[in-house]
Structure formats: structure tokens, C-alpha cells
Write a protein that holds these residues in place. Structure first.
Motif, PDB file in Angstrom:
ATOM      1  N   ASN A 140       0.835  -1.209   0.000  1.00  0.00           N
ATOM      2  CA  ASN A 140       0.000   0.000   0.000  1.00  0.00           C
ATOM      3  C   ASN A 140       0.872   1.263   0.000  1.00  0.00           C
ATOM      4  OD1 ASN A 140      -2.479   1.328  -0.058  1.00  0.00           O
ATOM      5  ND2 ASN A 140      -2.552   1.552   2.171  1.00  0.00           N
ATOM      6  N   VAL A 141       1.762   1.350  -0.993  1.00  0.00           N
ATOM      7  CA  VAL A 141       2.644   2.515  -1.121  1.00  0.00           C
ATOM      8  C   VAL A 141       1.871   3.621  -1.841  1.00  0.00           C
ATOM      9  CG1 VAL A 141       4.850   3.347  -2.003  1.00  0.00           C
ATOM     10  CG2 VAL A 141       4.638   0.966  -1.232  1.00  0.00           C
ATOM     11  N   VAL A 142       1.615   4.720  -1.145  1.00  0.00           N
ATOM     12  CA  VAL A 142       0.818   5.835  -1.676  1.00  0.00           C
ATOM     13  C   VAL A 142       1.743   7.020  -1.938  1.00  0.00           C
ATOM     14  CG1 VAL A 142      -1.106   7.403  -1.266  1.00  0.00           C
ATOM     15  CG2 VAL A 142      -1.209   5.042  -0.420  1.00  0.00           C
ATOM     16  N   VAL A 143       1.728   7.521  -3.191  1.00  0.00           N
ATOM     17  CA  VAL A 143       2.598   8.626  -3.595  1.00  0.00           C
ATOM     18  C   VAL A 143       1.713   9.818  -3.962  1.00  0.00           C
ATOM     19  CG1 VAL A 143       4.456   9.346  -5.137  1.00  0.00           C
ATOM     20  CG2 VAL A 143       4.229   6.928  -4.509  1.00  0.00           C
ATOM     21  N   THR A 144       1.966  10.957  -3.291  1.00  0.00           N
ATOM     22  CA  THR A 144       1.151  12.153  -3.505  1.00  0.00           C
ATOM     23  C   THR A 144       2.053  13.358  -3.711  1.00  0.00           C
ATOM     24  OG1 THR A 144      -0.555  11.247  -2.038  1.00  0.00           O
ATOM     25  CG2 THR A 144      -0.677  13.605  -2.544  1.00  0.00           C
ATOM     26  N   SER A 188       8.289  17.912  -5.040  1.00  0.00           N
ATOM     27  CA  SER A 188       8.337  17.003  -3.895  1.00  0.00           C
ATOM     28  C   SER A 188       7.095  16.108  -3.874  1.00  0.00           C
ATOM     29  CB  SER A 188       8.431  17.796  -2.588  1.00  0.00           C
ATOM     30  OG  SER A 188       9.615  18.561  -2.548  1.00  0.00           O
ATOM     31  N   PHE A 189       7.297  14.875  -3.392  1.00  0.00           N
ATOM     32  CA  PHE A 189       6.232  13.892  -3.281  1.00  0.00           C
ATOM     33  C   PHE A 189       6.260  13.286  -1.875  1.00  0.00           C
ATOM     34  CE2 PHE A 189       7.499  14.090  -7.684  1.00  0.00           C
ATOM     35  CZ  PHE A 189       6.298  14.103  -8.381  1.00  0.00           C
ATOM     36  N   GLU A 190       5.094  13.138  -1.311  1.00  0.00           N
ATOM     37  CA  GLU A 190       4.968  12.454  -0.016  1.00  0.00           C
ATOM     38  C   GLU A 190       4.660  10.979  -0.283  1.00  0.00           C
ATOM     39  OE1 GLU A 190       2.745  13.949   3.742  1.00  0.00           O
ATOM     40  OE2 GLU A 190       1.383  12.538   2.736  1.00  0.00           O
ATOM     41  N   VAL A 191       5.366  10.090   0.429  1.00  0.00           N
ATOM     42  CA  VAL A 191       5.194   8.654   0.238  1.00  0.00           C
ATOM     43  C   VAL A 191       4.864   8.014   1.587  1.00  0.00           C
ATOM     44  CG1 VAL A 191       6.249   6.503  -0.586  1.00  0.00           C
ATOM     45  CG2 VAL A 191       6.895   8.687  -1.629  1.00  0.00           C
ATOM     46  N   THR A 192       3.743   7.320   1.643  1.00  0.00           N
ATOM     47  CA  THR A 192       3.376   6.542   2.833  1.00  0.00           C
ATOM     48  C   THR A 192       3.305   5.071   2.438  1.00  0.00           C
ATOM     49  OG1 THR A 192       1.012   6.812   2.428  1.00  0.00           O
ATOM     50  CG2 THR A 192       2.078   8.452   3.832  1.00  0.00           C
ATOM     51  N   TYR A 193       3.604   4.198   3.405  1.00  0.00           N
ATOM     52  CA  TYR A 193       3.632   2.763   3.094  1.00  0.00           C
ATOM     53  C   TYR A 193       3.519   1.953   4.376  1.00  0.00           C
ATOM     54  CZ  TYR A 193       8.526   3.443   4.463  1.00  0.00           C
ATOM     55  OH  TYR A 193       9.661   3.786   5.130  1.00  0.00           O
ATOM     56  N   LEU A 194       3.221   0.671   4.215  1.00  0.00           N
ATOM     57  CA  LEU A 194       3.136  -0.273   5.329  1.00  0.00           C
ATOM     58  C   LEU A 194       4.293  -1.265   5.202  1.00  0.00           C
ATOM     59  CD1 LEU A 194      -0.703  -1.048   5.322  1.00  0.00           C
ATOM     60  CD2 LEU A 194       0.536   0.549   6.800  1.00  0.00           C
ATOM     61  N   PRO A 195       5.265  -1.218   6.120  1.00  0.00           N
ATOM     62  CA  PRO A 195       6.374  -2.180   6.045  1.00  0.00           C
ATOM     63  C   PRO A 195       5.946  -3.557   6.524  1.00  0.00           C
ATOM     64  CG  PRO A 195       6.641  -0.746   7.945  1.00  0.00           C
ATOM     65  CD  PRO A 195       5.439  -0.240   7.202  1.00  0.00           C
ATOM     66  N   ASN A 196       6.486  -4.586   5.887  1.00  0.00           N
ATOM     67  CA  ASN A 196       6.233  -5.981   6.264  1.00  0.00           C
ATOM     68  C   ASN A 196       4.756  -6.352   6.215  1.00  0.00           C
ATOM     69  OD1 ASN A 196       8.941  -6.786   6.868  1.00  0.00           O
ATOM     70  ND2 ASN A 196       8.822  -5.579   8.741  1.00  0.00           N
ATOM     71  N   ALA A 228       0.840   0.036  11.206  1.00  0.00           N
ATOM     72  CA  ALA A 228       2.095   0.764  11.452  1.00  0.00           C
ATOM     73  C   ALA A 228       2.566   1.431  10.169  1.00  0.00           C
ATOM     74  CB  ALA A 228       3.160  -0.185  12.003  1.00  0.00           C
ATOM     75  N   GLN A 229       1.922   2.530   9.826  1.00  0.00           N
ATOM     76  CA  GLN A 229       2.251   3.224   8.590  1.00  0.00           C
ATOM     77  C   GLN A 229       3.500   4.090   8.755  1.00  0.00           C
ATOM     78  OE1 GLN A 229      -0.136   6.644   6.990  1.00  0.00           O
ATOM     79  NE2 GLN A 229      -0.694   5.135   5.406  1.00  0.00           N
ATOM     80  N   SER A 230       4.350   4.081   7.738  1.00  0.00           N
ATOM     81  CA  SER A 230       5.542   4.922   7.727  1.00  0.00           C
ATOM     82  C   SER A 230       5.402   5.956   6.623  1.00  0.00           C
ATOM     83  CB  SER A 230       6.796   4.078   7.493  1.00  0.00           C
ATOM     84  OG  SER A 230       6.970   3.144   8.532  1.00  0.00           O
ATOM     85  N   LYS A 231       6.111   7.072   6.799  1.00  0.00           N
ATOM     86  CA  LYS A 231       6.000   8.170   5.840  1.00  0.00           C
ATOM     87  C   LYS A 231       7.377   8.711   5.520  1.00  0.00           C
ATOM     88  CE  LYS A 231       4.419  12.199   7.154  1.00  0.00           C
ATOM     89  NZ  LYS A 231       3.503  13.297   7.555  1.00  0.00           N
ATOM     90  N   THR A 232       7.572   9.083   4.271  1.00  0.00           N
ATOM     91  CA  THR A 232       8.824   9.677   3.818  1.00  0.00           C
ATOM     92  C   THR A 232       8.503  10.635   2.678  1.00  0.00           C
ATOM     93  OG1 THR A 232      11.084   9.205   3.083  1.00  0.00           O
ATOM     94  CG2 THR A 232       9.321   7.880   2.130  1.00  0.00           C
ATOM     95  N   SER A 233       9.511  11.282   2.147  1.00  0.00           N
ATOM     96  CA  SER A 233       9.303  12.192   1.015  1.00  0.00           C
ATOM     97  C   SER A 233      10.482  12.081   0.069  1.00  0.00           C
ATOM     98  CB  SER A 233       9.144  13.645   1.487  1.00  0.00           C
ATOM     99  OG  SER A 233      10.330  14.105   2.103  1.00  0.00           O
ATOM    100  N   ILE A 234      10.215  12.314  -1.206  1.00  0.00           N
ATOM    101  CA  ILE A 234      11.260  12.330  -2.221  1.00  0.00           C
ATOM    102  C   ILE A 234      11.091  13.583  -3.064  1.00  0.00           C
ATOM    103  CG2 ILE A 234      11.483   9.810  -2.306  1.00  0.00           C
ATOM    104  CD1 ILE A 234       9.806   9.852  -4.827  1.00  0.00           C
ATOM    105  N   THR A 235      12.161  14.028  -3.674  1.00  0.00           N
ATOM    106  CA  THR A 235      12.129  15.264  -4.463  1.00  0.00           C
ATOM    107  C   THR A 235      12.835  15.047  -5.793  1.00  0.00           C
ATOM    108  OG1 THR A 235      12.102  16.642  -2.479  1.00  0.00           O
ATOM    109  CG2 THR A 235      12.780  17.698  -4.536  1.00  0.00           C
ATOM    110  N   ALA A 236      12.182  15.479  -6.852  1.00  0.00           N
ATOM    111  CA  ALA A 236      12.775  15.485  -8.190  1.00  0.00           C
ATOM    112  C   ALA A 236      12.823  16.931  -8.674  1.00  0.00           C
ATOM    113  CB  ALA A 236      11.960  14.615  -9.140  1.00  0.00           C
ATOM    114  N   TYR A 237      13.483  17.153  -9.783  1.00  0.00           N
ATOM    115  CA  TYR A 237      13.600  18.514 -10.330  1.00  0.00           C
ATOM    116  C   TYR A 237      13.092  18.557 -11.762  1.00  0.00           C
ATOM    117  CZ  TYR A 237      16.092  20.655  -6.460  1.00  0.00           C
ATOM    118  OH  TYR A 237      16.412  21.184  -5.241  1.00  0.00           O
ATOM    119  N   VAL A 238      12.551  19.719 -12.110  1.00  0.00           N
ATOM    120  CA  VAL A 238      12.088  19.981 -13.468  1.00  0.00           C
ATOM    121  C   VAL A 238      12.659  21.330 -13.904  1.00  0.00           C
ATOM    122  CG1 VAL A 238      10.097  20.394 -14.955  1.00  0.00           C
ATOM    123  CG2 VAL A 238       9.974  18.661 -13.159  1.00  0.00           C
ATOM    124  N   GLN A 239      13.287  21.354 -15.073  1.00  0.00           N
ATOM    125  CA  GLN A 239      13.815  22.612 -15.606  1.00  0.00           C
ATOM    126  C   GLN A 239      12.731  23.279 -16.462  1.00  0.00           C
ATOM    127  OE1 GLN A 239      17.166  22.267 -18.223  1.00  0.00           O
ATOM    128  NE2 GLN A 239      17.713  24.435 -18.052  1.00  0.00           N
TER     129      GLN A 239
END
Length: 593
Positions: free
Chosen positions: A116-120, A180-188, A193-204
Motif C-alpha cells: 500500500n505505497v501511496v505517492v502524492t 516534492s512527493f509524499e510517500v506513505t507505506y506499510l512495512p512488512n 504501522a504506517q511509515s512516511k517519507t518524502s522524495i524530491t525530483a527537479y524539473v527545468q
């Protein structure tokens, strides 16, 4: 099936590395051409960052840069892994008013599967923060499942590709926008027990004429120092090795220089927990009777991890070179090296930035073999033998696809597949062969295997086996349990004839001797019987026997006396037939008497 699988992976990599542009419909793929083993990922709490140009991704704090790729991640969960942007992503170029589809590659660096990896996307209405029209749409995308991180798989090839379609704002500014994107997921597979992280990409982005520059419109004009990539020498770093790392750092500002730049390269702290039973494991805390030890994965060989740069001009890239050593007991996995930066710019002092790169650490594969058993040690041409020995995996990695093969023109034998041997385990080789030609006393073979990176290692083996023409190991050598077998000696024909004649002659001689003995015994028996009969007759007659004995005795004496006289006469006479009258008278008287 293999061809289809390869085409599928190639298409996924191309989609992950490019964007689909609509408006003046055309498709643009920007693919990273630098494929190295240093596939670094970021671990930063600042989402304004940029990744490397393909030699590895990194994180840093930047409001705009001319990087060929970008990524950063921050996580609210604890653990030994993280989620990051795949290094195949390359920064696309778009223009005002165009519609663009971004294919975001997401990589799971956690050592457990995710569900259940959710990317927003994190959307803003400000033109200085978000280059696309918001449109009130729901851009959330869901990935049902992501496999656990594995040493043996290419993380970029197994990345989850998440597409997002946006329309560029008409009033977009010219510059590099962080997306930037927010990512939530359920490990194992946990349900709560939901975990949350964020990733960032660039656009010119390229704005319309007169739209202005993104950097000029930021509230605080702060130059950014980002890590665009790195290399290690050697390219593959093994645990216990000393290596040099070169980190590429760029000043993304086009107008402002930075000065008094101090870089500090430090690895994340690793914690090993040792229980009272003696077993150890990586952990962030300890409890009960266990104890924990904290250590750095990498240490500078010079004793200092700081590098000073007097200034970096706008848009300039500098290389940081540092020699480091990796601990010998490191587990085979990627380790994070942080690049902490302090500098002065635009009248401000002690501005800080932080970026990180991930260095994969490998363990050397090695094995040892037990004592070889060769049966027989000497054999003739055309005869078969066998070789057996054990293989011990003495390294910290798994040995895959292990084979034993004969590499000798004097013997033939089938290849033996041993399979996979994990660290600390043992495999066995039992190989049969046929001798084809005489040799110098040695049979050659090889053991080959693949390590975790797919590299094939070949080790030569020699075995003491003598092969001779005309020799037979199975007729000259007695069986192991000689007492249980009857052996028949082999003799030539002439020897067999002599043996038969000798046996016949011995039998004839034995028969003759036996018959003589029987005949002699028969005669003795008859004589004994005669004597016995005479004795019985004499006993019955009594006195007559005595008289007979006396008469017989006298008769014997007379006969003997007459014989003696005759002999004397013959010896002493004058040669006449008649003697003297006296002698004749005496003889007549004696005869009369």
C-alpha cells in the motif's frame, strides 16, 4: 520469454528516465548513460535537493540547479533502509503551457517488502514553489506492493514507476523547480504501522519572455551547494579495503559565489547489539543482558575528514577527494556517507547544507577445499576412477552456481554441479572420470562460481593420478577384503602340463610303494603262521620233540663237521682224488659210527 523480459525491463528504464511531453505532441526520453555501481540515494530532511548525473544520486538543499537528475528523501520511520528516487531519473526540460507526464522511479532500500505505497505530490499555488497548474485534481497514485531490497537485484530495474501528468503554468518562471512527493507505506505488510517519507525530483522550466527568473523571485536568495555525483577507486569497495572517493559538488547559483567553504565527510553511525549468548545483530538500542557498540563504517586514513575550499564561483563544480578505509566486518549492503557543508555567501556567514551519498560495500568471496580422495591413485588407459572433496565457504557472502569441471586432455569426465553454498556451509564434489592417455602423474580440474555481483571466479585444482599404458589397477591390486575372495593364480600352458605330469608320476610311485609294502606284510604273515604251526606240533609230541631236537642237533653238527673236513682235504691234499689209507680209514669209521 527471456527476450520479452529484457525488452520489458528496457522499456521500464526508458520510461523511468524520461518524460512524455504533450501540447506540441512529442515524446522525449532523457536517459542516463552513466551506469556505475555507485548507485547512491539521498537521506536528507531538506526536500530542496538534487541528485547525481548517473554515477549516483545524492541530496542537498537547493532552490534551483542545473543538475541532470535529482532526489532527496526524508523519513519519519526508523530502520535500516529507506525509500528514494531511482538514479535513472534525469531532469526534464519543459516550457510554459505544455503538458508533461513525469515517470517517477521509486526504489525500496528497506530490507522488508512494502505494501500500500501511496505517492502524492506536494502542491502549492505559489509560482515560486510549484510550476504546474493545480487544477483541483487528485494526483495520488498507489503501488500495491514493492519487494524488499536485495543485494542480488538491480534496484533501478525493480523500481516502481509512478506516472504523473501535469500542465505547466503559463506564468512559470525560468529555472529549476523542486517537485516534492509524499510517500506513505506499510512495512512488512502491517495493517496499521504506517511509515512516511518524502522524495524530491527537479524539473527545468522555461518561462515566457519577460516572465523572470526563479532565483530572482525567491524571498531569500541563498546559493545552494549540491552533490552531483561521486566515484570510488576502486569502483567496487570491499569490506576492509582502503579506497579514495571523489565527490562532485556544484554551486547552483548563477550569480552568487560562495567562500570559506568547509566540507566534512562522515559516515552514518552503525550500531551492533551483542546478546549474552554471544550472537550479534544490527540494532539501534539494547535491552536485557545485551550490549551495543556504535561505530563508523568509514574512517579517513589521514585522521581528518575535513576539506577546505576557499571559494566556488557561480555554476562551478569542484571535486572533493578523500582516502578512506572500510571496516573489515561490514555487512554487504550500501552505507551512507554524509557531506556536511558550511560556507559564506552574499554577506551571510555559516550557511549550512547537507547532502549524502550511498556507497555499496561488498564482501570478498572465498572458499577452501578439504583433502582430496582419489580412487585409484594409479590406473591404466581405459580404466575409470573417481575424485571427491569438500568445498567450504569461508567468506561472508554466498557462492552461487558452483561447478567442478575436468580440464585435462588425458581424462574425460562429466561436469559436476554443486549449486549454492551459503556463508559457513559446505558443499561436496564427487566426480568420475575415464583415463584416455598416459600422463605425468597429475590430473587437472577447475572450480568456478559466481559471487553476489554475478562475477565468475575460476580456481584451478590438481590431483595426483598416475595413468600408465598397459597397467591395470583392478588385476594387480588385490581387493580390499582379500580374505573374502578366492584367488586363482594364472599359469602358462607348458607349466600346466608339467604340473599334471608331476602329479601323475607321484601317484604311480605312491601306488608301487604301497603294493610292495602290502606284499611284504603278506609274506611276513605267512612265515609267522608256519612258525606258529611248528611250535604247536612240538608242544603236542612232548618227549619226541626233545629227541627230535637232540637228533636234529647232532645231525646239524655232523653236517657242519663233514663240510669242514671236506674243505680241509681240498685245501691240503696233494691233488689226488684219494687220500692216505689212514685218512680214509678214519673217514669210514666216522661215517660208520
Amino acid at each position: 520469454m527471456r527476450r520479452k523480459s529484457g525488452m520489458k525491463r528496457t522499456m521500464l528504464a526508458m520510461l523511468a528516465a524520461g518524460v512524455l511531453l504533450a501540447g506540441s505532441p512529442s515524446m522525449v526520453f532523457a536517459t542516463s548513460t552513466d551506469q556505475t555501481n555507485n548507485s547512491s540515494q539521498s537521506s536528507s530532511t531538506d526536500t530542496n535537493s538534487s541528485n547525481s548525473n548517473g554515477s549516483g544520486s545524492s541530496s542537498g538543499n537547493s532552490s534551483g540547479s542545473n543538475s541532470s537528475g535529482s532526489s532527496s528523501s526524508s523519513s519519519s520511520s526508523s530502520g535500516t533502509g529507506y525509500i528514494a528516487l531511482g538514479s535513472t531519473y534525469v531532469t526534464p526540460s519543459v516550457s510554459a503551457g505544455q503538458t508533461v507526464t513525469l515517470y517517477i522511479p521509486i526504489v525500496n532500500y528497506n530490507f522488508c517488502p512494502l505494501t500500500n505505497v501511496v505517492v502524492t505530490p506536494i502542491i502549492s499555488n505559489k509560482v515560486t514553489e510549484w510550476p504546474f497548474e493545480s487544477g483541483g485534481q487528485n494526483y495520488t497514485q498507489t503501488v500495491p506492493y514493492m519487494g524488499a531490497y536485495s543485494y542480488y537485484a538491480d534496484v533501478n530495474a525493480t523500481a516502481a514507476i509512478v506516472p504523473f501528468t501535469f500542465k505547466v503554468r503559463d506564468d512559470v518562471l525560468t529555472g529549476f523547480y523542486p517537485i516534492s512527493f509524499e510517500v506513505t507505506y506499510l512495512p512488512n505488510g502491517e495493517s496499521t504501522a504506517q511509515s512516511k517519507t518524502s522524495i524530491t525530483a527537479y524539473v527545468q522550466c522555461t518561462g515566457k519572455a519577460g516572465s523572470g527568473r526563479l532565483e530572482d523571485n525567491l524571498a531569500v536568495s541563498k546559493p545552494r551547494l549540491i552533490v552531483t555525483g561521486f566515484e570510488t577507486n576502486p569502483a567496487d569497495v570491499n569490506a576492509g579495503d582502503t579506497f579514495s572517493i571523489t565527490v562532485h559538488v556544484k554551486n547552483t547559483s548563477e550569480t552568487t559565489a560562495v567562500s570559506n567553504v568547509l566540507f566534512n565527510l562522515q559516515s552514518d553511525s552503525e550500531t551492533t547489539t551483542t546478546s549474552s549468548s554471544g550472537s550479534s545483530s544490527s540494532s539501534s538500542s539494547s535491552s536485557g543482558n545485551s550490549s551495543s557498540t556504535t561505530y563508523a563504517a568509514f574512517l579517513p586514513t589521514s585522521g581528518s575528514s575535513s576539506i577546505y575550499q576557499s571559494s566556488i564561483a557561480p555554476g562551478q563544480t569542484v571535486d572533493l577527494v578523500l582516502e578512506m578505509s572500510a571496516r573489515a566486518d561490514l555487512t554487504q549492503k550500501p552505507y551512507v556517507l554524509n557531506v556536511n557543508t558550511t560556507y559564506d555567501a552574499a554577506g551571510k556567514t555559516d550557511i549550512t547544507d547537507k547532502a549524502s551519498v550511498s556507497i555499496p560495500i561488498w564482501q570478498k568471496s572465498k572458499f577452501d577445499t578439504g583433502e582430496e580422495s582419489v580412487t585409484p591413485g594409479m590406473l591404466g588407459v581405459g580404466e575409470s576412477g573417481s575424485i571427491s572433496f569438500s568445498i567450504y565457504n569461508t567468506g561472508r557472502t554466498t557462492l552461487n552456481n558452483i561447478w567442478f569441471r575436468f580440464r585435462d586432455e588425458n581424462v574425460t569426465g562429466d561436469d559436476v554441479y554443486v549449486g549454492t553454498i551459503t556463508s559457513g556451509s559446505t558443499g561436496y564434489v564427487d566426480a568420475s572420470f575415464v583415463a584416455e592417455a598416459p600422463n605425468d602423474g597429475t590430473v587437472h580440474g577447475i572450480v568456478d562460481y559466481e559471487d553476489d555481483r554475478g562475477n565468475v571466479t575460476t580456481v584451478e585444482k590438481e590431483f595426483a593420478v598416475n595413468i600408465e599404458e598397459g597397467y591395470s589397477a583392478y588385476t594387480e591390486m588385490p581387493p580390499e577384503n582379500a580374505d573374502d575372495f578366492e584367488t586363482t593364480p594364472t599359469f602358462p600352458t607348458w607349466a600346466k602340463i608339467l604340473i599334471i605330469l608331476g602329479i601323475v608320476a607321484a601317484a604311480v610311485i605312491a601306488l608301487v610303494v604301497t603294493l610292495r609294502k602290502v606284499k611284504e606284510k603278506k609274506k611276513e604273515k605267512e612265515l609267522e603262521d608256519d612258525i606258529t604251526d611248528e611250535e604247536d606240533d612240538l608242544t603236542e609230541n612232548g618227549e619226541e620233540t626233545s629227541d627230535v631236537d637232540v637228533t636234529t642237533q647232532k645231525t646239524k653238527e655232523e653236517i657242519e663237521t663233514g663240510a669242514e673236513g671236506t674243505a680241509d682235504t681240498a685245501n691240503t691234499g696233494s691233488g689226488s682224488e684219494e687220500g692216505s689209507p689212514e685218512d680214509k680209514t678214519d673217514q669210514d669209521g666216522e661215517h660208520h659210527a
